[in-house]
Design a protein around this motif. Structure first.
Motif, mmCIF file in Angstrom:
data_model
loop_
_atom_site.group_PDB
_atom_site.id
_atom_site.type_symbol
_atom_site.label_atom_id
_atom_site.label_comp_id
_atom_site.label_asym_id
_atom_site.label_seq_id
_atom_site.Cartn_x
_atom_site.Cartn_y
_atom_site.Cartn_z
ATOM 1 N N MET A 115 0.682 -1.462 -0.064
ATOM 2 C CA MET A 115 -0.106 0.062 0.487
ATOM 3 C C MET A 115 0.643 1.015 0.471
ATOM 4 N N THR A 116 0.745 2.574 -0.835
ATOM 5 C CA THR A 116 1.282 2.803 -0.706
ATOM 6 C C THR A 116 0.891 4.065 0.147
ATOM 7 N N THR A 117 2.492 4.805 0.465
ATOM 8 C CA THR A 117 2.538 5.626 1.793
ATOM 9 C C THR A 117 2.435 6.674 1.394
ATOM 10 N N PRO A 118 0.964 7.958 2.155
ATOM 11 C CA PRO A 118 1.148 9.462 1.364
ATOM 12 C C PRO A 118 1.949 9.996 1.780
ATOM 13 N N LEU A 119 1.900 10.739 1.834
ATOM 14 C CA LEU A 119 3.440 12.314 1.321
ATOM 15 C C LEU A 119 2.697 13.379 2.629
ATOM 16 N N THR A 120 3.846 13.499 3.272
ATOM 17 C CA THR A 120 3.457 13.685 4.682
ATOM 18 C C THR A 120 3.522 15.345 4.359
ATOM 19 N N THR A 121 3.727 15.743 3.036
ATOM 20 C CA THR A 121 4.613 17.086 2.921
ATOM 21 C C THR A 121 2.645 17.793 2.678
ATOM 22 N N THR A 122 2.647 19.444 1.916
ATOM 23 C CA THR A 122 1.897 19.987 1.685
ATOM 24 C C THR A 122 2.491 19.916 0.417
ATOM 25 N N SER A 123 1.257 20.271 -0.743
ATOM 26 C CA SER A 123 1.603 20.560 -1.772
ATOM 27 C C SER A 123 2.491 21.781 -2.277
ATOM 28 N N VAL A 124 3.281 21.890 -3.536
ATOM 29 C CA VAL A 124 4.265 23.158 -3.423
ATOM 30 C C VAL A 124 3.009 24.211 -3.981
ATOM 31 N N PRO A 125 3.051 25.563 -3.543
ATOM 32 C CA PRO A 125 1.847 26.548 -3.028
ATOM 33 C C PRO A 125 1.844 26.928 -4.360
ATOM 34 N N ASP A 126 2.605 26.995 -5.525
ATOM 35 C CA ASP A 126 3.082 28.004 -6.519
ATOM 36 C C ASP A 126 4.436 26.855 -7.487
ATOM 37 N N LEU A 127 3.498 26.970 -8.744
ATOM 38 C CA LEU A 127 4.164 26.334 -9.495
ATOM 39 C C LEU A 127 5.360 26.588 -10.622
ATOM 40 N N ALA A 128 5.101 28.538 -10.708
ATOM 41 C CA ALA A 128 5.757 29.137 -11.410
ATOM 42 C C ALA A 128 7.441 29.123 -11.287
ATOM 43 N N PRO A 129 7.812 29.137 -10.208
ATOM 44 C CA PRO A 129 9.243 29.058 -10.072
ATOM 45 C C PRO A 129 10.221 28.460 -9.985
ATOM 46 N N LEU A 130 9.087 26.855 -10.454
ATOM 47 C CA LEU A 130 10.133 25.496 -10.456
ATOM 48 C C LEU A 130 9.820 25.476 -12.083
ATOM 49 N N LEU A 131 8.984 26.204 -13.045
ATOM 50 C CA LEU A 131 8.789 25.592 -14.169
ATOM 51 C C LEU A 131 10.146 26.532 -15.449
ATOM 52 N N ARG A 132 10.924 25.495 -16.017
ATOM 53 C CA ARG A 132 11.213 25.733 -17.534
ATOM 54 C C ARG A 132 10.980 26.438 -18.602
ATOM 55 N N GLY A 133 10.858 26.688 -19.663
ATOM 56 C CA GLY A 133 10.719 26.482 -21.066
ATOM 57 C C GLY A 133 9.277 26.579 -21.536
ATOM 58 N N ALA A 134 8.707 27.674 -20.815
ATOM 59 C CA ALA A 134 7.265 27.805 -21.216
ATOM 60 C C ALA A 134 7.661 29.947 -21.669
ATOM 61 N N LEU A 135 6.240 29.946 -22.247
ATOM 62 C CA LEU A 135 6.859 31.340 -22.581
ATOM 63 C C LEU A 135 5.200 31.845 -21.442
#
Length: 399
Positions: free
Chosen positions: A1-21
């Motif tokens: 059985m997969t163990t749920p992650l204990t951390t929360t979602s990254v609130p904003d993905l924009a700073p992590l994204l590369r290659g989009a205009l």
């Protein structure tokens, strides 16, 4: 059985994204675009709308010590009645530049496209969770490359340790524009498209504005390139102009000049490489338009054929041979006053001998092995110490 992650979602993905205009906020999350809204508003072509939203070259890049990363994604699949089902788009996770895992998202929306009638149907679906586990338990740079041929909304990102945006300040940004081959048509994974291969070997940050069927010298595309940050630029021109039968020789030359002028308005001295078409037997001496081969389609195979008349080149119809000559002339004339402008004959990347060894499976697009060959050759030519897009004098050895 997969163990749920204990951390929360990254609130904003924009700073992590590369290659989009541009990033569009949607009801589900964020949708990467490879043309900005202003450009999209100036063209009602559904083909262009589809391909620019397919995130070729777009990736999440971050530093983390996490051993498990989860990505919630909402893809849009394409289905063509009467042809074999398309494989699901591939997501690739790299650790410190090396492939560590691959995954596909089997759910999501479906776009049904009838090639015979042009009719479309959108069937809504639900997001899918991709789980990447057993990653090295140490600080590392992680990239998740999105499918190059599948529209992808990003819903959420989670991990079992904090994430921070990757610092890519020492890597030059390479901005590339081209056709479906540049987008990656017939490649089977996002890091296997020829621009991705070339970028990895050249040590540059790729922004891929390869647009399937959409490299048509559109002014709005030139303005998008003008306004995008870039340290190196290349534009691959020709095949779509021919297979769309878009213009005649009289219009082509001024259109190229205008396209380059616009790019230069924003990047007056940035190294700029103009690449003419790869070798493509059906269009070397035969003008467009290009069409589906209906006999092959009836047999369940998707291939293309040229429908123009070679005799019409005398009246200004374009072939790849005509376009190569015209691009070489234009670049040579402009280079007299623009020392940072360069030209590359596309047959250097894929020529007649290559076509005999590795023919284009559908008569128009290269297979995965050929993508890799083209990428290696482009890197050796463009990013070498004496190349037109030289980066610190080194090109990494092909893998």
């Amino acid at each position: 059985m997969t163990t749920p992650l204990t951390t929360t979602s990254v609130p904003d993905l924009a700073p992590l994204l590369r290659g989009a205009l541009e990033l569009e906020r949607t009801a589900h999350g964020v949708l990467p675009h490879r043309l900005p809204a202003r450009a999209r508003a100036q063209c009602g072509d559904p083909q262009l709308a589809m391909v620019e939203s397919q995130p070729a070259g777009v990736r999440l890049a971050f530093h983390t010590a996490a051993t498990v990363v989860e990505l919630d994604t909402l893809p849009t699949k394409r289905r063509y009645p009467g042809t074999p089902p398309r494989p699901d788009g591939v997501y690739e996770l790299l650790v410190d530049g090396r492939l560590a895992a691959r995954a596909t998202a089997a759910g999501g929306h479906t776009l049904v496209l009838d090639l015979a009638t042009g009719a479309t149907e959108h069937r809504p679906g639900a997001p899918v969770t991709l789980r990447f586990a057993e990653l090295p338990a140490r600080p590392k740079r992680v990239e998740i490359w999105l499918p190059h041929n599948e529209t992808t909304e990003l819903v959420a990102l989670r991990a079992d340790a904090p994430l921070a945006p990757a610092d890519d300040g020492d890597r030059p940004v390479w901005l590339h524009h081209g056709s479906s081959i540049s987008q990656g048509s017939n490649a089977t994974r996002p890091t296997g498209t020829w621009p991705a291969v070339a970028a990895a070997l050249g040590g540059v940050e790729l922004v891929n504005v390869g647009l399937g069927g959409g490299a048509l010298l559109d002014p709005f595309t030139a303005r998008a390139l003008r306004d995008a940050p870039a340290d190196r630029i290349s534009v691959k021109i020709g095949i779509n102009v021919v297979n769309a039968d878009l213009m005649r020789l009289r219009a082509f030359g001024p259109a190229v000049h205008g396209f380059l002028d616009t790019i230069r308005d924003g990047h007056p001295t940035t190294p700029l490489l103009v690449v003419s078409p790869l070798y493509c037997p059906i269009h070397e001496e035969t003008p467009g338009p290009c069409a589906f081969d209906t006999e092959a389609l009836a047999a369940g195979r998707l291939t293309f054929r040229a429908t123009g008349d070679p005799a019409e080149t005398a009246a200004g119809k374009l072939t790849l041979a005509v376009i190569r000559n015209e691009l070489a002339r234009i670049v040579a004339e402009r280079a007299a006053t623009d020392p940072h402008l360069h030209h590359l004959d596309g047959r250097t990347l894929y020529g007649e001998a290559d076509a005999a060894e590795l023919p284009l499976p559908d008569n128009l697009h290269p297979d995965p092995a050929t993508h890799h060959r083209i990428g290696e050759r482009f890197a050796r030519h463009a990013f070498a110490h004496d190349g037109p897009l030289a980066v610190d004098g080194r090109v990494r050895n092909p893998c």
